[in-house]
Write an enzyme that holds these catalytic residues in place. Structure first.
Site, mmCIF file in Angstrom:
data_model
loop_
_atom_site.group_PDB
_atom_site.id
_atom_site.type_symbol
_atom_site.label_atom_id
_atom_site.label_comp_id
_atom_site.label_asym_id
_atom_site.label_seq_id
_atom_site.Cartn_x
_atom_site.Cartn_y
_atom_site.Cartn_z
ATOM 1 N N GLU A 35 0.855 -1.201 0.000
ATOM 2 C CA GLU A 35 0.000 0.000 0.000
ATOM 3 C C GLU A 35 0.882 1.238 0.000
ATOM 4 O OE1 GLU A 35 -3.177 0.049 -1.101
ATOM 5 O OE2 GLU A 35 -3.773 -1.257 0.542
ATOM 6 N N HIS A 36 0.531 2.185 -0.866
ATOM 7 C CA HIS A 36 1.319 3.416 -1.048
ATOM 8 C C HIS A 36 2.736 3.116 -1.559
ATOM 9 C CE1 HIS A 36 -1.590 6.349 0.485
ATOM 10 N NE2 HIS A 36 -1.991 5.356 1.277
ATOM 11 N N SER A 128 -13.596 2.627 -7.109
ATOM 12 C CA SER A 128 -14.664 2.915 -8.053
ATOM 13 C C SER A 128 -14.192 3.960 -9.069
ATOM 14 C CB SER A 128 -15.918 3.390 -7.333
ATOM 15 O OG SER A 128 -15.595 4.433 -6.452
ATOM 16 N N GLU A 161 -7.177 11.304 -13.490
ATOM 17 C CA GLU A 161 -7.276 11.418 -12.032
ATOM 18 C C GLU A 161 -6.337 12.536 -11.527
ATOM 19 O OE1 GLU A 161 -8.845 8.467 -10.252
ATOM 20 O OE2 GLU A 161 -8.458 9.222 -8.248
ATOM 21 N N ASP A 173 -4.486 0.994 -9.149
ATOM 22 C CA ASP A 173 -5.931 0.796 -9.296
ATOM 23 C C ASP A 173 -6.317 0.601 -10.758
ATOM 24 O OD1 ASP A 173 -5.649 1.446 -6.678
ATOM 25 O OD2 ASP A 173 -6.721 3.358 -6.792
HETATM 26 C C1 GLA Z 1 -5.162 4.846 -3.875
HETATM 27 C C2 GLA Z 1 -4.406 5.206 -5.156
HETATM 28 C C3 GLA Z 1 -3.415 4.105 -5.546
HETATM 29 C C4 GLA Z 1 -2.539 3.688 -4.379
HETATM 30 C C5 GLA Z 1 -3.380 3.453 -3.125
HETATM 31 C C6 GLA Z 1 -2.523 3.221 -1.919
HETATM 32 O O1 GLA Z 1 -5.994 3.749 -4.108
HETATM 33 O O2 GLA Z 1 -5.292 5.427 -6.211
HETATM 34 O O3 GLA Z 1 -2.639 4.522 -6.640
HETATM 35 O O4 GLA Z 1 -1.535 4.625 -4.154
HETATM 36 O O5 GLA Z 1 -4.242 4.530 -2.837
HETATM 37 O O6 GLA Z 1 -1.802 2.055 -2.056
#
Ligand code: GLA
Length: 382
Positions: A35-36, A128, A161, A173
């Site tokens: 994550e991140h 989403s 985005e 995502d």
């Molecule tokens: C959101 C962002 C992703 C990613 C996550 C964290 O979903 O859209 O690109 O950075 O946060 O992992």
């Protein structure tokens, strides 16, 4: 399971525009770990799910384009040469952003009509937004024969985005939503944009999501702040992204960064290592190890990267206390949304009952529990 949703969008389109549309389904995603790390050129471990956005498209001869967001019961008419971002939080930005990014690549889009609706709970950290962006770029690519590859399409979605929605997101995502493989999670290298699919079939465990049903404000600016903090530290380290740094490298510049940013960078370096370790654990069928890594990921997100919140921490704590959730953590950008739980098969109902009651008592609101199936990426509905 999405047939009802797809038919609803289709029927609405036919009634409204008197012509048969073609239909796209674009899924949301979960993320097992990593994550991140995506905007640090690192590794992530997402999967597309069986919930997403259904979108109906057709060309328009009326000299104007129309978009209907059925969930919101909202409609916008627009001219293709007068697009600009609307105020923060407007759903139109996803549509306008994708069109603008297509035009930036010197492709011609004519007027069209789109109707869409989703079944991903919004703000749940299940992407989403990426599902919607991908459905639009995929639909327009079909409609106007633009010739984009799937990889080009995810970068268009991502740029929409950044430039229209205002979130400087990574690529996880959009990738997961576009390239999802049924029953698989994808170990994605966010530098090379190459993924290795892993079949997800745990013998005695399953994945369960619990939605806090909260989305704390300012999460977008907090996200962007973290991304720039990571990029600044990478600069100080003379590497192109934190993926290239070790804990020792970071230690050597400790005096040049604030303690809070040091912890954030440390989290990223460690989380990237955890994502790789998780894939090894899966290869070796070491589910306990995978669970531990997931719990550690949450600790890092909460204490070092500081993107969790009381509700998420509470759900992870309850998971730990239960004795049969072997890994749980917040999922997605943070500040609300879901936790992902690796739970023993047959225990979900019991867990749901106890956690729902405790959550209600503590926060005076309901949490929601979902099972998801891992599904294919964005596609044309035949
Ligand atoms: C959101 C962002 C992703 C990613 C996550 C964290 O979903 O859209 O690109 O950075 O946060 O992992």
């Amino acid at each position: 399971m999405n047939t009802k949703l797809i038919n609803e969008v289709k029927e609405f389109y036919i009634t409204e525009f008197n012509t048969k549309p073609f239909l796209i389904f674009s899924p949301g995603r979960i993320n097992i770990i990593g994550e991140h790390t995506d905007y640090n050129d690192g590794f992530v471990f997402p999967a597309a799910i069986d919930k997403g956005i259904a979108a109906a498209f057709q060309k328009s001869n009326s000299g104007i384009s129309t978009a209907y967001a059925l969930d919101m019961n909202s409609k916008v008419e627009f001219k293709l040469d007068e697009l600009k971002p609307l105020k923060e939080g407007s759903w139109e930005n996803y549509v306008f952003g994708v069109i603008a990014e297509i035009k930036n690549r010197n492709k011609v889009v004519d007027n069209f009509n789109i109707v869409f609706k989703g079944n991903i709970p919004s703000g749940a950290g299940m992407s989403s937004s990426a599902a919607l962006e991908n459905s639009i770029v995929f639909g327009l690519n079909e409609l106007f024969d633009l010739g984009f590859t799937k990889e080009e399409m995810i970068f268009i979605s991502q740029k929409a985005e950044h430039n229209y929605v205002g979130v400087n997101c990574g690529i996880m995502d959009q990738y997961a939503s576009m390239f999802g493989v049924k029953d698989h999670a994808l170990l994605l290298d966010c530098r090379t944009i190459k993924a290795k699919p892993f079949k997800i079939e745990f013998k005695n465990h399953e994945l369960l999501l619990i939605n806090t049903n909260v989305k704390h404000s300012l999460s977008d600016s907090a996200y962007n702040d973290r991304r720039s903090a990571c990029e600044n530290i990478a600069k100080i380290l003379h590497v192109s992204a934190l993926r290239d740094a070790t804990e020792d490298d970071l230690e050597s510049i400790k005096d040049e960064v604030t303690p809070a940013n040091y912890q954030k960078a440390l989290y990223v370096i460690q989380e990237n290592a955890r994502a790789k370790k998780a894939s090894k654990a899966m290869e070796q069928n070491d589910i306990e190890k995978l669970g531990d890594l997931i719990y550690c990921s949450h600790k890092g997100l909460s204490e070092q990267y500081k993107v969790s919140c009381d509700e998420l921490d509470f759900l992870v704590e309850k998971a730990k206390e239960s004795g049969y959730v072997i890994g749980a953590r917040m999922m997605g950008g943070g500040f609300g949304g879901c936790t992902i739980n690796l739970i023993e098969k047959g225990k979900a109902e019991m867990f749901e009952a106890s956690v729902s009651k405790a959550y209600k008592e503590k926060f005076n609101k309901d949490c929601s529990v979902y099972f998801v199936k891992l599904a294919d990426g964005t596609h044309l509905v035949k």
